[in-house]
Design a protein around this motif. Sequence first.
Motif, PDB file in Angstrom:
ATOM      1  N   ASP A 197      45.980  48.176  86.234  1.00  0.00           N
ATOM      2  CA  ASP A 197      46.066  46.600  85.395  1.00  0.00           C
ATOM      3  C   ASP A 197      47.107  45.885  86.042  1.00  0.00           C
ATOM      4  O   ASP A 197      46.952  44.814  85.993  1.00  0.00           O
ATOM      5  CB  ASP A 197      46.231  47.021  83.808  1.00  0.00           C
ATOM      6  N   GLU A 198      48.177  46.727  86.279  1.00  0.00           N
ATOM      7  CA  GLU A 198      49.600  45.715  86.669  1.00  0.00           C
ATOM      8  C   GLU A 198      49.389  45.033  88.055  1.00  0.00           C
ATOM      9  O   GLU A 198      49.973  44.445  88.376  1.00  0.00           O
ATOM     10  CB  GLU A 198      50.672  46.606  86.686  1.00  0.00           C
TER      11      GLU A 198
ATOM     12  N   SER B 121      55.970  33.798  91.276  1.00  0.00           N
ATOM     13  CA  SER B 121      56.856  33.530  90.277  1.00  0.00           C
ATOM     14  C   SER B 121      57.954  32.597  90.671  1.00  0.00           C
ATOM     15  O   SER B 121      58.450  31.656  89.790  1.00  0.00           O
ATOM     16  CB  SER B 121      57.126  34.435  89.245  1.00  0.00           C
TER      17      SER B 121
ATOM     18  N   ASP C 188      43.333  34.286  87.812  1.00  0.00           N
ATOM     19  CA  ASP C 188      43.369  35.760  87.856  1.00  0.00           C
ATOM     20  C   ASP C 188      41.890  35.841  87.694  1.00  0.00           C
ATOM     21  O   ASP C 188      41.060  35.129  87.724  1.00  0.00           O
ATOM     22  CB  ASP C 188      44.170  36.379  86.982  1.00  0.00           C
TER      23      ASP C 188
ATOM     24  N   PHE D  53      48.005  35.161  89.232  1.00  0.00           N
ATOM     25  CA  PHE D  53      48.904  35.980  88.071  1.00  0.00           C
ATOM     26  C   PHE D  53      49.290  37.442  88.363  1.00  0.00           C
ATOM     27  O   PHE D  53      48.493  38.211  88.973  1.00  0.00           O
ATOM     28  CB  PHE D  53      47.902  36.024  86.899  1.00  0.00           C
ATOM     29  N   GLY D  54      50.621  37.747  87.903  1.00  0.00           N
ATOM     30  CA  GLY D  54      51.039  39.105  88.192  1.00  0.00           C
ATOM     31  C   GLY D  54      51.810  39.000  89.621  1.00  0.00           C
ATOM     32  O   GLY D  54      52.350  40.272  90.162  1.00  0.00           O
ATOM     33  N   CYS D  55      52.039  38.058  90.222  1.00  0.00           N
ATOM     34  CA  CYS D  55      52.478  37.876  91.622  1.00  0.00           C
ATOM     35  C   CYS D  55      54.034  37.792  91.142  1.00  0.00           C
ATOM     36  O   CYS D  55      54.432  36.596  91.152  1.00  0.00           O
ATOM     37  CB  CYS D  55      51.948  37.019  92.627  1.00  0.00           C
TER      38      CYS D  55
ATOM     39  N   CYS E 230      48.128  42.752  91.167  1.00  0.00           N
ATOM     40  CA  CYS E 230      48.054  41.204  91.133  1.00  0.00           C
ATOM     41  C   CYS E 230      46.270  41.123  91.521  1.00  0.00           C
ATOM     42  O   CYS E 230      45.561  42.205  92.030  1.00  0.00           O
ATOM     43  CB  CYS E 230      48.680  40.599  92.228  1.00  0.00           C
TER      44      CYS E 230
END
Length: 340
Positions: A50-51, A274, A295, A268-270, A53
């Motif tokens: 899930d974590e 960020s 995402d 999202f998640g990168c 990217c």
Amino acid sequence: MTRVGIPAGLFYHYYYPLWKTFFVDLGAEVISSSLTNRQTVEKGIAVALDEACFPIKVYFGHIQELNELGPDYLFLPRLVSVEARSYICPKFMGLPDMIKASLPDLPPIIDMVVDMSINSKGLEQEIKRVGNIFTTNEKAISQAFRHGREELCKYRQLMQTGFSSSEAIEIWEGQERLLTTSADLQLGVLGHGYSLYDRCISMNLIGHLREMGCRVKLVETCSQDEIEKAAASLPKRVFWTLGRKNVGAALHMASDDEIDGLVYLACFGCGPDSMIKEFIERRSNGKPFLGITIDEHTGEAGLLTRLEAFCDMLRRRRKIDFESNLPPYGQYACGSENSL
Ligand code: SF4
């Protein structure tokens, strides 16, 4: 003939012509997964952490699709660094391990280590090690790699003319593509190539902008000198290769009067994005900036609305500047200084 599978994700967008040429010259057949589609995304999301990217999740989908084609080997390079004193995102270093842990029934994996942070000696040894899977002829291995690099140069020249990586690969494979010439806006469009140039991940962001009458300037259309010079204006050197390219290209474009605005596509998640996206937005010299974070849940309709609104704003701004009686900052809103 030995079949080597190259997934059509992540660094496929930067190095596919190099690796395809290398393996073909060594007598292998190269197969790759199809371009990303909704099934690829769904398959990837189902097995990836899930974590991770978005592009990493999609990569898991490509590997499953490729595995269904029955390759003898999967080529999953362990990318650490592709140039001196710079690194690729740490997720790439652990990628072959993440994949082996999540997808146990895969064919043997060729996980060539690419680490050029200090010099290219390690890479030369890795090329030889991988080449020995196909031949013991060392001369043939180095010739195949040299030929791969030549093809990579041709491919990069195509991208310098304004084609995205997906388009440049199609042209490199023999298809015809033309760039739109009629446009009234010019935009700098930035982001990691494996997200931005993947038509499914980016929801065809570049194609939509072209349809909206924009000429799109990409990172690869800037020269290495222009990128490095602009990136050097930051107080500290950005040691992520892709991050530095994006910041350098964005700052270079921000000082170009011909460019109407900048668009940055982040995932999202990168972690790197960020920071890089913020850098670009804060240092873009007043140039209109649109930051988009996507995402697997992002909808295309929302993206289109934002792109249309941005283009409308740029056109209105230009019209206002041209007419000069309605400045955007409220000054002389009822006429100029010299009239009533
Ligand atoms: S740089 Fe960002 S988008 Fe690219 S692999 Fe790393 S976390 Fe993912």
